[in-house]
Design a protein around this motif. Sequence first.
Motif, PDB file in Angstrom:
ATOM      1  N   ASP A   9       0.798   0.734  -4.655  1.00 37.79           N
ATOM      2  CA  ASP A   9       1.873   0.927  -5.623  1.00 37.79           C
ATOM      3  C   ASP A   9       1.383   1.669  -6.860  1.00 37.79           C
ATOM      4  O   ASP A   9       2.104   2.491  -7.439  1.00 37.79           O
ATOM      5  CB  ASP A   9       2.473  -0.420  -6.032  1.00 37.79           C
ATOM      6  CG  ASP A   9       3.369  -1.014  -4.947  1.00 37.79           C
ATOM      7  OD1 ASP A   9       3.807  -0.256  -4.072  1.00 37.79           O
ATOM      8  OD2 ASP A   9       3.626  -2.228  -4.996  1.00 37.79           O
ATOM      9  N   GLU A  10       0.158   1.378  -7.282  1.00 40.47           N
ATOM     10  CA  GLU A  10      -0.398   2.056  -8.460  1.00 40.47           C
ATOM     11  C   GLU A  10      -0.583   3.547  -8.181  1.00 40.47           C
ATOM     12  O   GLU A  10      -0.256   4.393  -9.019  1.00 40.47           O
ATOM     13  CB  GLU A  10      -1.738   1.426  -8.843  1.00 40.47           C
ATOM     14  CG  GLU A  10      -2.346   2.051 -10.101  1.00 40.47           C
ATOM     15  CD  GLU A  10      -3.646   1.388 -10.529  1.00 40.47           C
ATOM     16  OE1 GLU A  10      -4.277   1.911 -11.470  1.00 40.47           O
ATOM     17  OE2 GLU A  10      -4.019   0.357  -9.931  1.00 40.47           O
ATOM     18  N   LEU A  11      -1.082   3.867  -6.988  1.00 47.19           N
ATOM     19  CA  LEU A  11      -1.241   5.268  -6.608  1.00 47.19           C
ATOM     20  C   LEU A  11       0.116   5.971  -6.543  1.00 47.19           C
ATOM     21  O   LEU A  11       0.272   7.109  -6.996  1.00 47.19           O
ATOM     22  CB  LEU A  11      -1.940   5.367  -5.254  1.00 47.19           C
ATOM     23  CG  LEU A  11      -3.435   5.039  -5.247  1.00 47.19           C
ATOM     24  CD1 LEU A  11      -3.924   4.818  -3.819  1.00 47.19           C
ATOM     25  CD2 LEU A  11      -4.225   6.149  -5.926  1.00 47.19           C
ATOM     26  N   PHE A  17       1.128  10.423  -3.539  1.00 50.00           N
ATOM     27  CA  PHE A  17       1.835   9.886  -2.383  1.00 50.00           C
ATOM     28  C   PHE A  17       0.936   9.710  -1.163  1.00 50.00           C
ATOM     29  O   PHE A  17       0.946   8.674  -0.521  1.00 50.00           O
ATOM     30  CB  PHE A  17       3.029  10.776  -2.024  1.00 50.00           C
ATOM     31  CG  PHE A  17       4.036  10.902  -3.122  1.00 50.00           C
ATOM     32  CD1 PHE A  17       4.600   9.776  -3.697  1.00 50.00           C
ATOM     33  CD2 PHE A  17       4.433  12.136  -3.584  1.00 50.00           C
ATOM     34  CE1 PHE A  17       5.542   9.884  -4.709  1.00 50.00           C
ATOM     35  CE2 PHE A  17       5.365  12.257  -4.601  1.00 50.00           C
ATOM     36  CZ  PHE A  17       5.914  11.122  -5.161  1.00 50.00           C
ATOM     37  N   GLN A  18       0.181  10.765  -0.809  1.00 57.00           N
ATOM     38  CA  GLN A  18      -0.634  10.660   0.402  1.00 57.00           C
ATOM     39  C   GLN A  18      -1.708   9.590   0.254  1.00 57.00           C
ATOM     40  O   GLN A  18      -1.979   8.831   1.193  1.00 57.00           O
ATOM     41  CB  GLN A  18      -1.283  12.011   0.729  1.00 57.00           C
ATOM     42  CG  GLN A  18      -1.947  12.030   2.102  1.00 57.00           C
ATOM     43  CD  GLN A  18      -0.974  11.703   3.222  1.00 57.00           C
ATOM     44  OE1 GLN A  18       0.035  12.371   3.399  1.00 57.00           O
ATOM     45  NE2 GLN A  18      -1.273  10.653   3.990  1.00 57.00           N
ATOM     46  N   GLU A  19      -2.310   9.509  -0.929  1.00 54.92           N
ATOM     47  CA  GLU A  19      -3.320   8.486  -1.161  1.00 54.92           C
ATOM     48  C   GLU A  19      -2.712   7.086  -1.059  1.00 54.92           C
ATOM     49  O   GLU A  19      -3.335   6.152  -0.546  1.00 54.92           O
ATOM     50  CB  GLU A  19      -3.983   8.679  -2.528  1.00 54.92           C
ATOM     51  CG  GLU A  19      -4.871   9.908  -2.623  1.00 54.92           C
ATOM     52  CD  GLU A  19      -4.097  11.153  -3.016  1.00 54.92           C
ATOM     53  OE1 GLU A  19      -2.852  11.161  -2.890  1.00 54.92           O
ATOM     54  OE2 GLU A  19      -4.756  12.126  -3.441  1.00 54.92           O
ATOM     55  N   ALA A  20      -1.491   6.946  -1.553  1.00 56.82           N
ATOM     56  CA  ALA A  20      -0.798   5.655  -1.469  1.00 56.82           C
ATOM     57  C   ALA A  20      -0.549   5.274  -0.017  1.00 56.82           C
ATOM     58  O   ALA A  20      -0.760   4.130   0.398  1.00 56.82           O
ATOM     59  CB  ALA A  20       0.518   5.708  -2.234  1.00 56.82           C
ATOM     60  N   ILE A  21      -0.095   6.234   0.774  1.00 57.13           N
ATOM     61  CA  ILE A  21       0.158   5.984   2.194  1.00 57.13           C
ATOM     62  C   ILE A  21      -1.127   5.592   2.910  1.00 57.13           C
ATOM     63  O   ILE A  21      -1.160   4.653   3.707  1.00 57.13           O
ATOM     64  CB  ILE A  21       0.783   7.236   2.851  1.00 57.13           C
ATOM     65  CG1 ILE A  21       2.223   7.408   2.360  1.00 57.13           C
ATOM     66  CG2 ILE A  21       0.756   7.139   4.380  1.00 57.13           C
ATOM     67  CD1 ILE A  21       2.838   8.737   2.712  1.00 57.13           C
ATOM     68  N   ASP A  22      -2.211   6.296   2.602  1.00 58.88           N
ATOM     69  CA  ASP A  22      -3.488   6.028   3.257  1.00 58.88           C
ATOM     70  C   ASP A  22      -4.010   4.636   2.934  1.00 58.88           C
ATOM     71  O   ASP A  22      -4.788   4.058   3.707  1.00 58.88           O
ATOM     72  CB  ASP A  22      -4.523   7.071   2.846  1.00 58.88           C
ATOM     73  CG  ASP A  22      -4.201   8.461   3.385  1.00 58.88           C
ATOM     74  OD1 ASP A  22      -3.409   8.555   4.341  1.00 58.88           O
ATOM     75  OD2 ASP A  22      -4.732   9.441   2.834  1.00 58.88           O
ATOM     76  N   ALA A  23      -3.575   4.073   1.788  1.00 59.36           N
ATOM     77  CA  ALA A  23      -4.054   2.754   1.378  1.00 59.36           C
ATOM     78  C   ALA A  23      -3.334   1.615   2.099  1.00 59.36           C
ATOM     79  O   ALA A  23      -3.756   0.464   2.026  1.00 59.36           O
ATOM     80  CB  ALA A  23      -3.894   2.587  -0.143  1.00 59.36           C
ATOM     81  N   LEU A 202       7.971   5.875 -12.551  1.00 60.60           N
ATOM     82  CA  LEU A 202       7.897   6.300 -11.160  1.00 60.60           C
ATOM     83  C   LEU A 202       8.210   7.793 -11.018  1.00 60.60           C
ATOM     84  O   LEU A 202       8.992   8.353 -11.798  1.00 60.60           O
ATOM     85  CB  LEU A 202       8.880   5.501 -10.304  1.00 60.60           C
ATOM     86  CG  LEU A 202       8.642   3.989 -10.248  1.00 60.60           C
ATOM     87  CD1 LEU A 202       9.693   3.332  -9.357  1.00 60.60           C
ATOM     88  CD2 LEU A 202       7.244   3.661  -9.753  1.00 60.60           C
ATOM     89  N   PRO A 203       7.612   8.439 -10.021  1.00 61.60           N
ATOM     90  CA  PRO A 203       7.866   9.875  -9.816  1.00 61.60           C
ATOM     91  C   PRO A 203       9.344  10.208  -9.665  1.00 61.60           C
ATOM     92  O   PRO A 203       9.811  11.227 -10.176  1.00 61.60           O
ATOM     93  CB  PRO A 203       7.090  10.180  -8.523  1.00 61.60           C
ATOM     94  CG  PRO A 203       5.997   9.165  -8.491  1.00 61.60           C
ATOM     95  CD  PRO A 203       6.599   7.917  -9.088  1.00 61.60           C
ATOM     96  N   VAL A 204      10.100   9.350  -8.957  1.00 63.44           N
ATOM     97  CA  VAL A 204      11.521   9.620  -8.745  1.00 63.44           C
ATOM     98  C   VAL A 204      12.277   9.626 -10.071  1.00 63.44           C
ATOM     99  O   VAL A 204      13.213  10.421 -10.261  1.00 63.44           O
ATOM    100  CB  VAL A 204      12.129   8.598  -7.763  1.00 63.44           C
ATOM    101  CG1 VAL A 204      12.119   7.191  -8.319  1.00 63.44           C
ATOM    102  CG2 VAL A 204      13.538   9.013  -7.358  1.00 63.44           C
ATOM    103  N   TYR A 205      11.877   8.789 -11.012  1.00 62.53           N
ATOM    104  CA  TYR A 205      12.529   8.776 -12.318  1.00 62.53           C
ATOM    105  C   TYR A 205      12.187  10.052 -13.093  1.00 62.53           C
ATOM    106  O   TYR A 205      13.057  10.630 -13.762  1.00 62.53           O
ATOM    107  CB  TYR A 205      12.104   7.553 -13.133  1.00 62.53           C
ATOM    108  CG  TYR A 205      12.478   6.226 -12.517  1.00 62.53           C
ATOM    109  CD1 TYR A 205      13.494   6.125 -11.576  1.00 62.53           C
ATOM    110  CD2 TYR A 205      11.807   5.053 -12.876  1.00 62.53           C
ATOM    111  CE1 TYR A 205      13.837   4.907 -11.009  1.00 62.53           C
ATOM    112  CE2 TYR A 205      12.145   3.834 -12.318  1.00 62.53           C
ATOM    113  CZ  TYR A 205      13.157   3.761 -11.385  1.00 62.53           C
ATOM    114  OH  TYR A 205      13.473   2.546 -10.828  1.00 62.53           O
TER     115      TYR A 205
END
Length: 220
Positions: A9-11, A17-23, A202-205
Motif C-alpha cells: 500500500d505504501e508503494l 504500481f509495478q513495485e506494489a504488485i510485485d510485493a 493516492l495517485p488516483v486523487y
Amino acid sequence: MTDVYAAADELYGKGSFQEAIDALGSGEALQRKSRWISEIADDTKDTAEKAKLYRESVEVALASIAADPDNFATHKAAAISKGKLLDHVGINELVQLTKDVKDHIEKSIAIDSSDSAAWHVLGKWHCGVASLNWVTMMALKVVFGGMPDASHEKALECLQKANDIYPNASSVLEKAKVLMLMGRKAEAKAALEGTLGMDTDLPVYRRSIEEAKQLLKDKF
C-alpha cells in the motif's frame, strides 16, 4: 501478511504500481493486484497494450472472487476492471460488460455499503449508461430484460454518497462531469474548484485534481 499489504500500500501511495504488485502474494492480495494493474493501464499510452492490461486486470479480479467470494473488495475490483475495459471492446462485449459491472458493484455494496469507492463506481455506471446512444440502449434492453434503470440523477446521488463517506477528489470530479452533462455549469465549476484543496495521498486523487484543473481551463 498484514505487513506485506502495508508495504504494498505504501508503494502504491507513491505511485510505484509495478513495485506494489510485485510485493503482493495471493488471496486477498489479488484484488489489490487487479486494481493496480488497471492503474498501470490508465497511464499506458499504447491503446493495444492498455486494453491488454485491462483484460489482465479482469482476470486477476475474477480470480480474487473465486478465492474470496464474500469479500466486498473482490467484487469491487471486478467492477472497476470491467468498467475500464468498456472503452476498448465492440458493442456485443460492451453490453455484457455493462451488465457485469452493475452486478459486481451491487454485490460489493450488498456485502459492505460503507465503502466510498463502491458507490463511486455505481455512480459512474449510472452516468455511463444514461449517456449511451439509442442503439446500445436497445442492445442493453435485451440483456437486462428491460431498459436499464440508469440516470444522471442517480449518478449524482451515488457520487455524493461516495464523497460523504470519504471526501475525495475523484468522486467530486465525476460529479462535476455529470453536472456538466446536465447543463448545470455553475454547480459543475464549483465542484471542480472544490477538488483543488483535497487529499492528494493516492495517485488516483492526484490525477483527478489535474483533470479538474484542465477542465476548469478548457470549459470555464
